[in-house]
Design an enzyme around this catalytic site. Structure first.
Site, PDB file in Angstrom:
ATOM      1  N   ASP A  32       0.952  -1.080  -0.008  1.00  0.00           N
ATOM      2  CA  ASP A  32       0.148  -0.049  -0.042  1.00  0.00           C
ATOM      3  C   ASP A  32       0.803   0.876  -0.079  1.00  0.00           C
ATOM      4  O   ASP A  32       0.591   2.314  -0.669  1.00  0.00           O
ATOM      5  CB  ASP A  32      -0.776   0.191   1.113  1.00  0.00           C
ATOM      6  CG  ASP A  32      -1.858  -1.024   1.246  1.00  0.00           C
ATOM      7  OD1 ASP A  32      -2.107  -1.883   0.163  1.00  0.00           O
ATOM      8  OD2 ASP A  32      -2.700  -1.286   2.292  1.00  0.00           O
ATOM      9  N   LYS A  33       2.140   1.177   0.651  1.00  0.00           N
ATOM     10  CA  LYS A  33       2.777   2.170   0.890  1.00  0.00           C
ATOM     11  C   LYS A  33       3.552   2.629  -0.576  1.00  0.00           C
ATOM     12  O   LYS A  33       3.484   3.955  -0.733  1.00  0.00           O
ATOM     13  CB  LYS A  33       3.983   1.816   1.965  1.00  0.00           C
ATOM     14  CG  LYS A  33       5.028   3.027   2.095  1.00  0.00           C
ATOM     15  CD  LYS A  33       5.839   2.581   3.342  1.00  0.00           C
ATOM     16  CE  LYS A  33       7.310   3.662   3.305  1.00  0.00           C
ATOM     17  NZ  LYS A  33       8.173   2.913   2.332  1.00  0.00           N
ATOM     18  N   TYR A  35       2.155   2.154  -3.479  1.00  0.00           N
ATOM     19  CA  TYR A  35       1.041   2.582  -4.147  1.00  0.00           C
ATOM     20  C   TYR A  35       1.040   4.072  -3.947  1.00  0.00           C
ATOM     21  O   TYR A  35       0.701   4.904  -4.693  1.00  0.00           O
ATOM     22  CB  TYR A  35      -0.385   1.709  -3.886  1.00  0.00           C
ATOM     23  CG  TYR A  35      -1.568   2.340  -4.731  1.00  0.00           C
ATOM     24  CD1 TYR A  35      -1.678   1.832  -6.149  1.00  0.00           C
ATOM     25  CD2 TYR A  35      -2.199   3.339  -4.275  1.00  0.00           C
ATOM     26  CE1 TYR A  35      -2.710   2.277  -6.991  1.00  0.00           C
ATOM     27  CE2 TYR A  35      -3.166   3.863  -5.139  1.00  0.00           C
ATOM     28  CZ  TYR A  35      -3.581   3.449  -6.398  1.00  0.00           C
ATOM     29  OH  TYR A  35      -4.640   3.827  -7.160  1.00  0.00           O
ATOM     30  N   GLU A 110     -25.149 -18.188 -13.725  1.00  0.00           N
ATOM     31  CA  GLU A 110     -24.418 -17.394 -13.210  1.00  0.00           C
ATOM     32  C   GLU A 110     -25.024 -17.008 -11.814  1.00  0.00           C
ATOM     33  O   GLU A 110     -26.266 -17.322 -11.865  1.00  0.00           O
ATOM     34  CB  GLU A 110     -24.502 -15.755 -13.802  1.00  0.00           C
ATOM     35  CG  GLU A 110     -23.750 -15.999 -15.090  1.00  0.00           C
ATOM     36  CD  GLU A 110     -24.117 -14.764 -16.028  1.00  0.00           C
ATOM     37  OE1 GLU A 110     -24.939 -14.020 -15.818  1.00  0.00           O
ATOM     38  OE2 GLU A 110     -23.377 -14.799 -17.113  1.00  0.00           O
ATOM     39  N   LYS A 112     -27.284 -14.673  -9.443  1.00  0.00           N
ATOM     40  CA  LYS A 112     -28.045 -13.390  -9.340  1.00  0.00           C
ATOM     41  C   LYS A 112     -27.515 -12.561  -8.090  1.00  0.00           C
ATOM     42  O   LYS A 112     -27.993 -12.810  -6.842  1.00  0.00           O
ATOM     43  CB  LYS A 112     -29.594 -13.769  -9.326  1.00  0.00           C
ATOM     44  CG  LYS A 112     -30.194 -12.510  -9.508  1.00  0.00           C
ATOM     45  CD  LYS A 112     -31.941 -12.993  -9.733  1.00  0.00           C
ATOM     46  CE  LYS A 112     -32.669 -11.759 -10.015  1.00  0.00           C
ATOM     47  NZ  LYS A 112     -32.288 -10.550  -9.200  1.00  0.00           N
ATOM     48  N   ASP A 114     -27.327  -9.700  -5.670  1.00  0.00           N
ATOM     49  CA  ASP A 114     -28.437  -8.614  -5.270  1.00  0.00           C
ATOM     50  C   ASP A 114     -27.940  -7.376  -4.733  1.00  0.00           C
ATOM     51  O   ASP A 114     -27.441  -7.087  -3.697  1.00  0.00           O
ATOM     52  CB  ASP A 114     -29.154  -9.653  -3.824  1.00  0.00           C
ATOM     53  CG  ASP A 114     -30.316  -8.740  -3.262  1.00  0.00           C
ATOM     54  OD1 ASP A 114     -30.953  -8.126  -3.951  1.00  0.00           O
ATOM     55  OD2 ASP A 114     -30.732  -9.321  -2.265  1.00  0.00           O
ATOM     56  N   ARG A 133     -30.047   1.800 -13.813  1.00  0.00           N
ATOM     57  CA  ARG A 133     -31.465   0.983 -14.585  1.00  0.00           C
ATOM     58  C   ARG A 133     -32.709   1.904 -15.164  1.00  0.00           C
ATOM     59  O   ARG A 133     -32.962   1.825 -16.187  1.00  0.00           O
ATOM     60  CB  ARG A 133     -31.679  -0.254 -14.172  1.00  0.00           C
ATOM     61  CG  ARG A 133     -32.496  -1.290 -15.324  1.00  0.00           C
ATOM     62  CD  ARG A 133     -32.786  -2.344 -14.692  1.00  0.00           C
ATOM     63  NE  ARG A 133     -33.941  -3.004 -15.652  1.00  0.00           N
ATOM     64  CZ  ARG A 133     -35.180  -2.953 -15.583  1.00  0.00           C
ATOM     65  NH1 ARG A 133     -35.742  -2.317 -14.364  1.00  0.00           N
ATOM     66  NH2 ARG A 133     -36.117  -3.505 -16.542  1.00  0.00           N
ATOM     67  N   GLU A 167     -23.706  -5.519 -11.710  1.00  0.00           N
ATOM     68  CA  GLU A 167     -24.524  -5.442 -10.354  1.00  0.00           C
ATOM     69  C   GLU A 167     -23.612  -4.648  -9.416  1.00  0.00           C
ATOM     70  O   GLU A 167     -22.659  -5.398  -9.259  1.00  0.00           O
ATOM     71  CB  GLU A 167     -24.947  -6.808  -9.863  1.00  0.00           C
ATOM     72  CG  GLU A 167     -26.082  -6.437  -9.149  1.00  0.00           C
ATOM     73  CD  GLU A 167     -27.417  -6.413  -9.772  1.00  0.00           C
ATOM     74  OE1 GLU A 167     -27.434  -6.090 -10.801  1.00  0.00           O
ATOM     75  OE2 GLU A 167     -28.414  -6.184  -9.073  1.00  0.00           O
ATOM     76  N   TYR A 215     -21.978  -8.704 -16.010  1.00  0.00           N
ATOM     77  CA  TYR A 215     -22.654 -10.030 -16.491  1.00  0.00           C
ATOM     78  C   TYR A 215     -23.025  -9.786 -18.117  1.00  0.00           C
ATOM     79  O   TYR A 215     -23.647 -10.715 -18.472  1.00  0.00           O
ATOM     80  CB  TYR A 215     -23.563 -10.487 -15.611  1.00  0.00           C
ATOM     81  CG  TYR A 215     -24.519  -9.439 -15.100  1.00  0.00           C
ATOM     82  CD1 TYR A 215     -24.446  -9.203 -13.781  1.00  0.00           C
ATOM     83  CD2 TYR A 215     -25.554  -8.818 -16.035  1.00  0.00           C
ATOM     84  CE1 TYR A 215     -25.390  -8.059 -13.425  1.00  0.00           C
ATOM     85  CE2 TYR A 215     -26.455  -8.179 -15.374  1.00  0.00           C
ATOM     86  CZ  TYR A 215     -26.161  -7.677 -14.278  1.00  0.00           C
ATOM     87  OH  TYR A 215     -27.392  -6.753 -13.705  1.00  0.00           O
ATOM     88  N   LYS A 299     -35.093 -17.973  -8.130  1.00  0.00           N
ATOM     89  CA  LYS A 299     -35.096 -17.389  -7.238  1.00  0.00           C
ATOM     90  C   LYS A 299     -34.864 -18.100  -5.756  1.00  0.00           C
ATOM     91  O   LYS A 299     -35.683 -19.025  -5.737  1.00  0.00           O
ATOM     92  CB  LYS A 299     -35.903 -16.452  -6.864  1.00  0.00           C
ATOM     93  CG  LYS A 299     -36.154 -15.386  -7.866  1.00  0.00           C
ATOM     94  CD  LYS A 299     -35.546 -14.027  -7.482  1.00  0.00           C
ATOM     95  CE  LYS A 299     -36.524 -13.166  -6.523  1.00  0.00           C
ATOM     96  NZ  LYS A 299     -35.907 -11.897  -6.320  1.00  0.00           N
ATOM     97  N   CYS A 391     -30.214  -8.226  37.138  1.00  0.00           N
ATOM     98  CA  CYS A 391     -30.232  -9.505  36.516  1.00  0.00           C
ATOM     99  C   CYS A 391     -31.805 -10.057  36.218  1.00  0.00           C
ATOM    100  O   CYS A 391     -32.355 -10.048  37.435  1.00  0.00           O
ATOM    101  CB  CYS A 391     -29.461 -10.556  36.950  1.00  0.00           C
ATOM    102  SG  CYS A 391     -29.665 -12.105  36.230  1.00  0.00           S
ATOM    103  N   CYS A 394     -31.939 -13.354  38.555  1.00  0.00           N
ATOM    104  CA  CYS A 394     -31.536 -13.167  40.214  1.00  0.00           C
ATOM    105  C   CYS A 394     -31.497 -12.032  40.922  1.00  0.00           C
ATOM    106  O   CYS A 394     -31.339 -11.971  41.851  1.00  0.00           O
ATOM    107  CB  CYS A 394     -30.456 -14.027  40.264  1.00  0.00           C
ATOM    108  SG  CYS A 394     -28.845 -13.025  39.710  1.00  0.00           S
ATOM    109  N   CYS A 407     -24.083 -10.549  34.147  1.00  0.00           N
ATOM    110  CA  CYS A 407     -24.594 -10.798  35.808  1.00  0.00           C
ATOM    111  C   CYS A 407     -23.346 -11.554  36.183  1.00  0.00           C
ATOM    112  O   CYS A 407     -23.289 -12.703  35.932  1.00  0.00           O
ATOM    113  CB  CYS A 407     -25.847 -11.779  35.727  1.00  0.00           C
ATOM    114  SG  CYS A 407     -26.199 -12.401  37.451  1.00  0.00           S
ATOM    115  N   CYS A 413     -26.873 -17.589  40.428  1.00  0.00           N
ATOM    116  CA  CYS A 413     -28.003 -17.147  39.085  1.00  0.00           C
ATOM    117  C   CYS A 413     -28.392 -18.588  38.565  1.00  0.00           C
ATOM    118  O   CYS A 413     -27.740 -19.126  38.029  1.00  0.00           O
ATOM    119  CB  CYS A 413     -27.295 -16.117  38.222  1.00  0.00           C
ATOM    120  SG  CYS A 413     -28.601 -15.883  37.244  1.00  0.00           S
TER     121      CYS A 413
END
Ligand code: IVH
Length: 645
Positions: A32-33, A35, A110, A112, A114, A133, A167, A215, A299, A391, A394, A407, A413
């Site tokens: 990361d450094k 980059y 494939e 689906k 969500d 869409r 998606e 897709y 589904k 509690c 008890c 508790c 208890c």
């Protein structure tokens, strides 16, 4: 100046390639450094020259909030999908296809996903627009929002005009990471992604770490000939794509759908999409006014719904932890009527601003009891959930640790003690059969049992006072208690009911320390050195043994002091077994124990990873699957021979 622009072009190309490897391929090649250093150099040059290249990654952060969403007209209409809910409906869809095209058409399968449909247009290799869409013909322009999604390429090798569809999703890990620090948690991945993309504050979109899985190629000057070719095109042009299974056998497709385990995925799917692969076959089959007839969504059962929260009751668990249980208006979910849901802890109730009278989202998770995700709508007369101070069992004052209430009345208890007795006797612990909650309550109420250690002193005469305990059950119980002294170390550790220590951690601890004394003597540092043991777990373990050391001594005096033989030494080390059918000489539980004692692992179903299937009498589908996968299948006598070899 020109040399600055040239350098900027090089940096943009390098940074985009690194982002592609990181976000699309999930195979980073620099830290990361490194980059960040390249990114900062680019930023500095952009400031110096006052120029920002069209595909610069600095465009991904989002600028000033937008005023409104502009409409965007799609080049080609975006269709939605017809759906079905059963394999029989899927089979009859396939039959119709067969009669329409006179053959078994090759189909793709494939996920689906969500989330929210995203449609991107590229011209001359540059991303020129991103849109939702909408009604299929006109959507909303969300170009700036889409640019913040790191796996979306800002430029692609293909230089023609192309519209691609995918998606927008928020990974469950990204959602959890966001929610861990968010003031207002996101309720579910679909709402999270829709709220992020349809957000005029583009900086907020950037914060959510979204993803897009593609897709479909919705428009191209020279359209591609099949779905598989479209996926290949998308992959070659550096888009992220999902799984794509191809077959002309509907039964093979159904078998593949059955293999899908939603709980193992890091993203939400609500079904599977089946599409005819070949574009010319698609043309023969055609469209209705809403859907293509050449595709269908199978589904899954809904895992989520809403209902009204009526009350919250507090349950005291085996470690003394109080868990809020939501009482709901009954509602259908996944084919069952749900009336209860978990709310994790008091902190969770506050964060989700759940109130009594609110309409709440509930989702079936892997557990039997569904979880409350958040508020769908506050009611007019909502009332706050009151934080208990004593509690509910008890009456003892409570302690607070992080978001949890406890508790501390360990020895006094009833709810805690009953729960501990049940856990101690359960199959995953000391395996003393027949101790339900009701039995444990009677052991407490009638026989005065106050700790699992006292089970070892019960007489037949005492036990005869418990409901359902007749001669045979009494002698079985006494025999099981006696035999439990030989329980192995992982089971014994689980039986102690240490906060945050489940079955898997108990096994890891047993493997590492080898005895209960060694575990009890471990400090937090030694504990966190074990993989999967974090600081919180370590703290729970240290605290347990500092408070309850005398209990361990008591167990030892009863003869319970297991040591752990390392699994890698066993003759079944590394082997994965599945048991199916009825064995003559062993119960399945016994056989499983023998396998584990010898270093093997017992799985519940046959998969590619299974090594050996032990088939008893009248073995059914598991045996068939093992045969289909070409697994080694042995019978009981061969298993015995392996044990004795
Ligand atoms: S194909 C002409 N494939 O489901 C067919 N859609 O209910 C166009 N979706 O609007 C859609 N995963 O948002 C297709 N693998 C997939 C999908 C998928 C999710 C969504 C998409 C579409 C909706 C239709």
């Amino acid at each position: 100046m020109n040399s600055d622009i040239k350098l900027m072009e090089e940096l943009v190309e390098r940074l985009n390639d690194l982002a592609y490897r990181y976000y699309v391929l999930d195979e980073p090649i620099v830290s990361d450094k490194e980059y960040d250093e390249l990114y900062d150099r680019l930023r500095a040059l952009e400031d110096k020259t006052g120029t920002v290249l069209g595909n610069s990654p600095t465009k991904r952060v989002g600028g000033e909030p937008l005023k409104s969403f502009e409409p965007h007209t799609h080049i080609n209409r975006l269709y939605s999908l017809d759906k079905c809910n059963s394999f029989d409906e899927l089979r009859s869809w396939f039959e119709k296809l067969k009669s329409a095209c006179g053959m078994n058409p090759k189909c793709t399968l494939e996920y689906k996903l969500d989330g929210l449909t995203i449609c991107l247009t590229y011209r001359d290799g540059q991303l020129v627009s991103g849109a939702t869409r909408g009604n299929g013909e006109v959507g909303e322009n969300v170009t700036e929002q889409v640019k913040t999604i790191k796996s979306v390429p800002l430029s692609i090798p293909f230089k023609g005009t192309v519209e691609v569809q995918g998606e927008g999703i928020m990974r469950i890990s990204a959602l959890n990471a966001y929610n861990a620090t968010a003031a207002v948690p996101l309720k579910n991945p679909r709402n999270a992604v829709a709220g992020a993309i349809r957000n005029l504050d583009v900086k907020e979109t950037a914060k959510r770490n979204l993803d897009v899985v593609f897709y479909n190629v919705n428009f191209m000057d020279n359209p591609l000939g099949s779905q598989v070719k479209q996926i290949e095109f998308l992959t070659e042009n550096r888009f992220k794509t999902g799984m794509c299974f191809v077959s002309d056998d509907i039964e093979a497709i159904i078998a593949k759908i059955e293999e899908v385990d939603r709980s193992k995925l890091d993203f939400a799917i609500d079904g599977m999409v089946i599409k005819v692969d070949d574009m010319s076959v698609r043309d023969t089959i055609g469209y209705t006014d809403k859907f293509p007839k050449w595709a269908i969504a199978y589904k899954f059962e809904a895992e989520e719904t809403t209902t009204v929260l009526r009350d919250v009751i507090w349950q005291v668990g085996r470690t003394g932890k109080l868990t809020p249980l939501a009482v709901l208006d009954p509602v259908e979910l996944c084919g069952a009527t749900v009336q209860r849901a978990t709310l994790n802890n008091y902190g969770d109730i506050l964060r989700k601003s759940v109130k009594i009278g609110s309409r709440v989202f509930i989702r079936r998770s892997n557990d039997v009891i569904p979880e409350i995700l958040g508020v769908a709508e506050h009611g007019e007369n909502d009332v706050e959930v009151i934080k208990p101070t004593a509690c509910p069992c008890c009456g003892h004052g409570l302690t607070e640790e992080g978001a949890h209430l406890f508790c501390p009345n360990f020895d006094g208890c009833r709810a805690q003690i009953v729960a501990r007795i049940v856990q101690f006797c359960s199959k995953d612990c000391m395996d003393i059969e027949g101790v339900s909650i009701k039995t444990a309550e009677q052991l407490y109420d009638i026989l005065g049992v106050r700790s699992p250690t006292e089970l070892y002193e019960l007489t037949a005469e005492q036990l005869s006072r418990i409901d359902g305990f007749k001669d045979k059950k009494i002698s079985n119980f006494i025999a099981a208690v006696k035999a439990s002294v030989n329980a192995d170390l992982p089971h014994f550790i689980s039986a102690l009911c240490i906060e945050n220590v489940g079955k898997v951690t108990a096994r890891a601890l047993a493997e590492h320390f080898g005895s209960i004394d060694a575990l009890a003597a471990a400090n937090a540092e030694e504990l966190t050195a074990i993989q999967d043991v974090g600081e919180i777990v370590a703290q729970s373990i240290v605290e347990y043994f500092s408070l309850h050391g005398e209990l361990v001594q008591k167990y030892k005096s009863l003869g319970i002091n297991p040591v752990y033989a390392k699994k890698s030494d066993g003759k079944f080390a590394g082997l994965k077994f599945v048991l199916t059918g009825t064995l003559q000489e062993y119960t399945r539980g016994d056989a499983a124990k023998l396998i584990e004692q010898n270093g093997g692992v017992v799985q519940s179903s046959v998969s590619k990873l299974t090594d050996i299937v032990i088939a008893g009498e009248s073995a059914g589908s598991k045996l068939e699957k093992a045969r289909a996968l070409g697994k080694k299948i042995i019978d009981e006598s061969q298993f015995k021979a392996m044990l004795n070899s």
